[in-house]
Write a protein that holds these residues in place. Structure first.
Motif, PDB file in Angstrom:
ATOM      1  N   HIS A  36       1.979   2.561  16.549  1.00  0.00           N
ATOM      2  CA  HIS A  36       1.145   1.432  16.146  1.00  0.00           C
ATOM      3  C   HIS A  36       1.886   0.104  16.296  1.00  0.00           C
ATOM      4  O   HIS A  36       1.375  -0.944  15.874  1.00  0.00           O
ATOM      5  CB  HIS A  36       0.683   1.603  14.695  1.00  0.00           C
ATOM      6  CG  HIS A  36      -0.385   2.638  14.518  1.00  0.00           C
ATOM      7  ND1 HIS A  36      -0.109   3.996  14.503  1.00  0.00           N
ATOM      8  CD2 HIS A  36      -1.730   2.537  14.367  1.00  0.00           C
ATOM      9  CE1 HIS A  36      -1.235   4.669  14.329  1.00  0.00           C
ATOM     10  NE2 HIS A  36      -2.230   3.813  14.247  1.00  0.00           N
ATOM     11  N   GLY A  37       3.084   0.154  16.851  1.00  0.00           N
ATOM     12  CA  GLY A  37       3.851  -1.061  17.069  1.00  0.00           C
ATOM     13  C   GLY A  37       4.348  -1.717  15.791  1.00  0.00           C
ATOM     14  O   GLY A  37       4.545  -2.933  15.746  1.00  0.00           O
ATOM     15  N   VAL A  38       4.579  -0.902  14.747  1.00  0.00           N
ATOM     16  CA  VAL A  38       4.999  -1.434  13.448  1.00  0.00           C
ATOM     17  C   VAL A  38       6.445  -1.010  13.181  1.00  0.00           C
ATOM     18  O   VAL A  38       6.771   0.178  13.291  1.00  0.00           O
ATOM     19  CB  VAL A  38       4.078  -0.915  12.326  1.00  0.00           C
ATOM     20  CG1 VAL A  38       4.560  -1.416  10.967  1.00  0.00           C
ATOM     21  CG2 VAL A  38       2.648  -1.347  12.570  1.00  0.00           C
ATOM     22  N   SER A  90      -1.110  -3.308   8.404  1.00  0.00           N
ATOM     23  CA  SER A  90       0.283  -3.280   7.958  1.00  0.00           C
ATOM     24  C   SER A  90       1.211  -3.895   9.001  1.00  0.00           C
ATOM     25  O   SER A  90       1.070  -3.647  10.202  1.00  0.00           O
ATOM     26  CB  SER A  90       0.709  -1.841   7.657  1.00  0.00           C
ATOM     27  OG  SER A  90      -0.144  -1.258   6.698  1.00  0.00           O
ATOM     28  N   ASP A  91       2.161  -4.679   8.508  1.00  0.00           N
ATOM     29  CA  ASP A  91       3.158  -5.312   9.367  1.00  0.00           C
ATOM     30  C   ASP A  91       4.490  -4.573   9.337  1.00  0.00           C
ATOM     31  O   ASP A  91       5.332  -4.765  10.212  1.00  0.00           O
ATOM     32  CB  ASP A  91       3.396  -6.760   8.929  1.00  0.00           C
ATOM     33  CG  ASP A  91       2.132  -7.601   8.963  1.00  0.00           C
ATOM     34  OD1 ASP A  91       1.556  -7.732  10.060  1.00  0.00           O
ATOM     35  OD2 ASP A  91       1.724  -8.101   7.901  1.00  0.00           O
ATOM     36  N   ALA A  92       4.706  -3.758   8.311  1.00  0.00           N
ATOM     37  CA  ALA A  92       5.984  -3.057   8.169  1.00  0.00           C
ATOM     38  C   ALA A  92       5.771  -1.767   7.392  1.00  0.00           C
ATOM     39  O   ALA A  92       4.879  -1.682   6.532  1.00  0.00           O
ATOM     40  CB  ALA A  92       7.009  -3.933   7.447  1.00  0.00           C
ATOM     41  N   VAL A 107      -4.156   4.204   7.438  1.00  0.00           N
ATOM     42  CA  VAL A 107      -3.755   3.187   6.460  1.00  0.00           C
ATOM     43  C   VAL A 107      -3.179   1.963   7.167  1.00  0.00           C
ATOM     44  O   VAL A 107      -3.482   0.818   6.811  1.00  0.00           O
ATOM     45  CB  VAL A 107      -2.743   3.772   5.456  1.00  0.00           C
ATOM     46  CG1 VAL A 107      -2.179   2.680   4.552  1.00  0.00           C
ATOM     47  CG2 VAL A 107      -3.393   4.863   4.613  1.00  0.00           C
ATOM     48  N   ILE A 108      -2.343   2.188   8.168  1.00  0.00           N
ATOM     49  CA  ILE A 108      -1.760   1.067   8.911  1.00  0.00           C
ATOM     50  C   ILE A 108      -2.858   0.205   9.527  1.00  0.00           C
ATOM     51  O   ILE A 108      -2.811  -1.035   9.465  1.00  0.00           O
ATOM     52  CB  ILE A 108      -0.805   1.585  10.003  1.00  0.00           C
ATOM     53  CG1 ILE A 108       0.460   2.172   9.372  1.00  0.00           C
ATOM     54  CG2 ILE A 108      -0.430   0.468  10.974  1.00  0.00           C
ATOM     55  CD1 ILE A 108       1.408   2.822  10.363  1.00  0.00           C
ATOM     56  N   GLU A 109      -3.864   0.847  10.099  1.00  0.00           N
ATOM     57  CA  GLU A 109      -4.946   0.106  10.748  1.00  0.00           C
ATOM     58  C   GLU A 109      -5.831  -0.606   9.732  1.00  0.00           C
ATOM     59  O   GLU A 109      -6.146  -1.796   9.886  1.00  0.00           O
ATOM     60  CB  GLU A 109      -5.778   1.056  11.605  1.00  0.00           C
ATOM     61  CG  GLU A 109      -5.023   1.611  12.804  1.00  0.00           C
ATOM     62  CD  GLU A 109      -5.841   2.632  13.574  1.00  0.00           C
ATOM     63  OE1 GLU A 109      -6.987   2.922  13.139  1.00  0.00           O
ATOM     64  OE2 GLU A 109      -5.355   3.132  14.603  1.00  0.00           O
ATOM     65  N   ASP A 151       0.858  -1.183   0.000  1.00  0.00           N
ATOM     66  CA  ASP A 151       0.000   0.000   0.000  1.00  0.00           C
ATOM     67  C   ASP A 151       0.898   1.238   0.000  1.00  0.00           C
ATOM     68  O   ASP A 151       1.946   1.241   0.647  1.00  0.00           O
ATOM     69  CB  ASP A 151      -0.910   0.014   1.227  1.00  0.00           C
ATOM     70  CG  ASP A 151      -1.846  -1.186   1.259  1.00  0.00           C
ATOM     71  OD1 ASP A 151      -2.886  -1.149   0.595  1.00  0.00           O
ATOM     72  OD2 ASP A 151      -1.509  -2.171   1.959  1.00  0.00           O
ATOM     73  N   PHE A 152       0.486   2.256  -0.730  1.00  0.00           N
ATOM     74  CA  PHE A 152       1.272   3.487  -0.837  1.00  0.00           C
ATOM     75  C   PHE A 152       0.619   4.625  -0.065  1.00  0.00           C
ATOM     76  O   PHE A 152      -0.614   4.756  -0.041  1.00  0.00           O
ATOM     77  CB  PHE A 152       1.390   3.929  -2.297  1.00  0.00           C
ATOM     78  CG  PHE A 152       2.587   3.391  -3.023  1.00  0.00           C
ATOM     79  CD1 PHE A 152       3.852   3.893  -2.759  1.00  0.00           C
ATOM     80  CD2 PHE A 152       2.451   2.400  -3.980  1.00  0.00           C
ATOM     81  CE1 PHE A 152       4.963   3.414  -3.434  1.00  0.00           C
ATOM     82  CE2 PHE A 152       3.550   1.915  -4.664  1.00  0.00           C
ATOM     83  CZ  PHE A 152       4.809   2.422  -4.395  1.00  0.00           C
ATOM     84  N   VAL A 153       1.464   5.476   0.537  1.00  0.00           N
ATOM     85  CA  VAL A 153       1.059   6.791   1.021  1.00  0.00           C
ATOM     86  C   VAL A 153       2.096   7.767   0.478  1.00  0.00           C
ATOM     87  O   VAL A 153       3.265   7.732   0.889  1.00  0.00           O
ATOM     88  CB  VAL A 153       1.002   6.870   2.558  1.00  0.00           C
ATOM     89  CG1 VAL A 153       0.634   8.297   2.982  1.00  0.00           C
ATOM     90  CG2 VAL A 153       0.004   5.875   3.130  1.00  0.00           C
TER      91      VAL A 153
END
Length: 299
Positions: A215-217, A193-195, A187-189, A141-143
Motif C-alpha cells: 500500500h506504499g505505507v 493511513s500514512d504510517a 484499515v489502511i485504505e 487506529d488499532f488492529v
C-alpha cells in the motif's frame, strides 16, 4: 533531562494482577519512568538473590504513571520457571530491573494517520505509543490479533483511545476469524493511513511489512527476539538488517532496536547469517559497498 541512559534499580513491586491470559506487574521505578520513551523495554533479574537463573528476562513497557514518583508496568505470560516466579511476586517484594533499554519508536514530526498493529502480548508497547501519537495530533487506529479472545490484549482500552479498533482471532472467538493481515489492508485504505507501527511475533511482522509495502505505507516494527543481556554484550539477539547504504549487517535487537524499519529487516533470513552480510565468510560486496564501509569505520 540530560541523563537519558538506562539505570539499574531495585524496585519495590506495587502490584501484580491478571489481565485475561496475561500478568501485569507494576514496580515503583522513578529513574526508569522519567527516561522512558514508547517502544523501550526493561530487563529483569529472575529468581531472587540466590537463584541459579543467571539470565535476565526482557519485557516491553506497557504503561508509565507519575504515581509514587514514577511507576512502570510490564506484561508477561507464564512460560517457564522464571516467569512463574515473577507471577508469584507480591506487593513490596523487590525486583532488580535495568531500563529503559533499546531504541524507541520514532514519532512523526507532523500530525499523520497511524495504524498500530499488535499480536498477543506484543500489543502492550503500542498503548503508550498511541498516547504519544495522539499528543502530537495524529489519528490512531488499532488492529489487534491473537490466537483466542482471552489473548487479545486490552480491547476496551484500544476502543477508547483510538478512532477505530479492529480485532482478529485465529479461532474466531472474538472479532474477525483470521490474522491481523486479513484486515490490515482494508484499515489502511479506509483510514487513509500514512504510517504503520507493529509489534508481535516475527512471522506477523513479516506479513505486516508486506501488506504495508503493497500500500506504499512505511512501517516501523518492534521485533521480538530472545535477549539474554539486553545491553548488547552477549550478541544472542542479532538479526540481519539492510542499512541505508545497502549493506546487510548483523545488528543487535536490544541496542540497535528493537524498533527497525520493516522493509530493512530480512525476515526470511532471521536466525541465519546471510552469505552477503558484512563479515560473513567469503563476503566481498561491491567496491562501492566496501568503500562505504571503510569510510564508516574511519568516521
Amino acid at each position: 533531562m540530560s541523563d537519558t541512559g538506562p539505570v539499574q534499580v531495585r524496585c519495590p513491586v506495587l502490584n501484580v494482577r491478571r489481565v485475561d491470559a496475561y500478568y501485569a506487574i507494576t514496580v515503583v521505578a522513578p529513574g526508569i519512568a522519567e527516561r522512558f520513551r514508547s517502544g523501550q523495554f526493561v530487563s529483569v533479574a529472575i529468581g531472587g538473590d540466590h537463584s541459579s537463573t543467571l539470565l535476565r528476562r526482557p519485557f516491553a513497557i506497557h504503561d508509565v504513571k507519575p504515581d509514587y514518583g514514577g511507576t512502570v508496568e510490564f506484561l508477561f505470560s507464564v512460560r517457564g520457571t522464571g516467569t512463574a516466579w515473577l507471577a508469584e511476586r507480591r506487593s513490596r517484594d523487590l525486583l532488580d530491573v535495568v531500563g529503559p533499554l533499546g531504541r524507541p519508536f520514532p514519532l512523526p514530526r507532523e500530525p499523520v494517520n497511524c495504524v498500530l498493529v499488535g499480536g498477543g502480548s506484543g500489543s502492550a508497547p503500542l498503548f503508550p505509543l498511541a498516547q504519544s501519537l495522539r499528543r502530537r495530533g495524529c489519528r490512531v487506529d488499532f488492529v489487534l490479533g491473537a490466537a483466542s479472545a482471552d489473548r487479545v490484549f486490552s480491547a476496551i482500552t484500544a476502543r477508547r483511545i483510538a478512532e477505530t479498533a479492529a480485532f482478529t482471532t485465529d479461532d474466531g472467538s472474538f472479532g474477525t476469524r483470521g490474522r491481523v493481515t486479513d484486515v490490515l489492508g482494508r484499515v489502511i485504505e479506509e483510514c487513509r493511513s500514512d504510517a504503520v507501527y507493529a509489534c508481535g511475533p516475527m512471522p506477523m511482522l513479516r506479513a505486516v511489512t508486506a501488506v504495508a509495502g503493497s500500500h506504499g505505507v512505511p512501517v516501523q516494527v518492534a521485533v521480538e527476539e530472545t535477549m539474554a543481556c539486553g545491553t548488547g554484550i552477549c550478541m544472542t539477539c542479532v538479526i540481519p538488517v539492510v542499512g541505508q547504504d545497502g549493506i546487510t549487517r548483523m545488528v543487535r535487537s536490544c541496542v540497535d532496536g528493537p524498533v527497525f524499519r520493516g522493509e530493512q529487516v530480512r525476515f526470511d533470513d532471521v536466525g541465519t547469517i546471510p552469505f552477503d552480510a558484512l563479515g560473513a565468510p567469503g563476503w566481498k560486496g561491491s567496491s562501492a559497498a566496501r568503500a562505504a564501509e571503510s569510510a564508516r569505520d574511519i568516521a
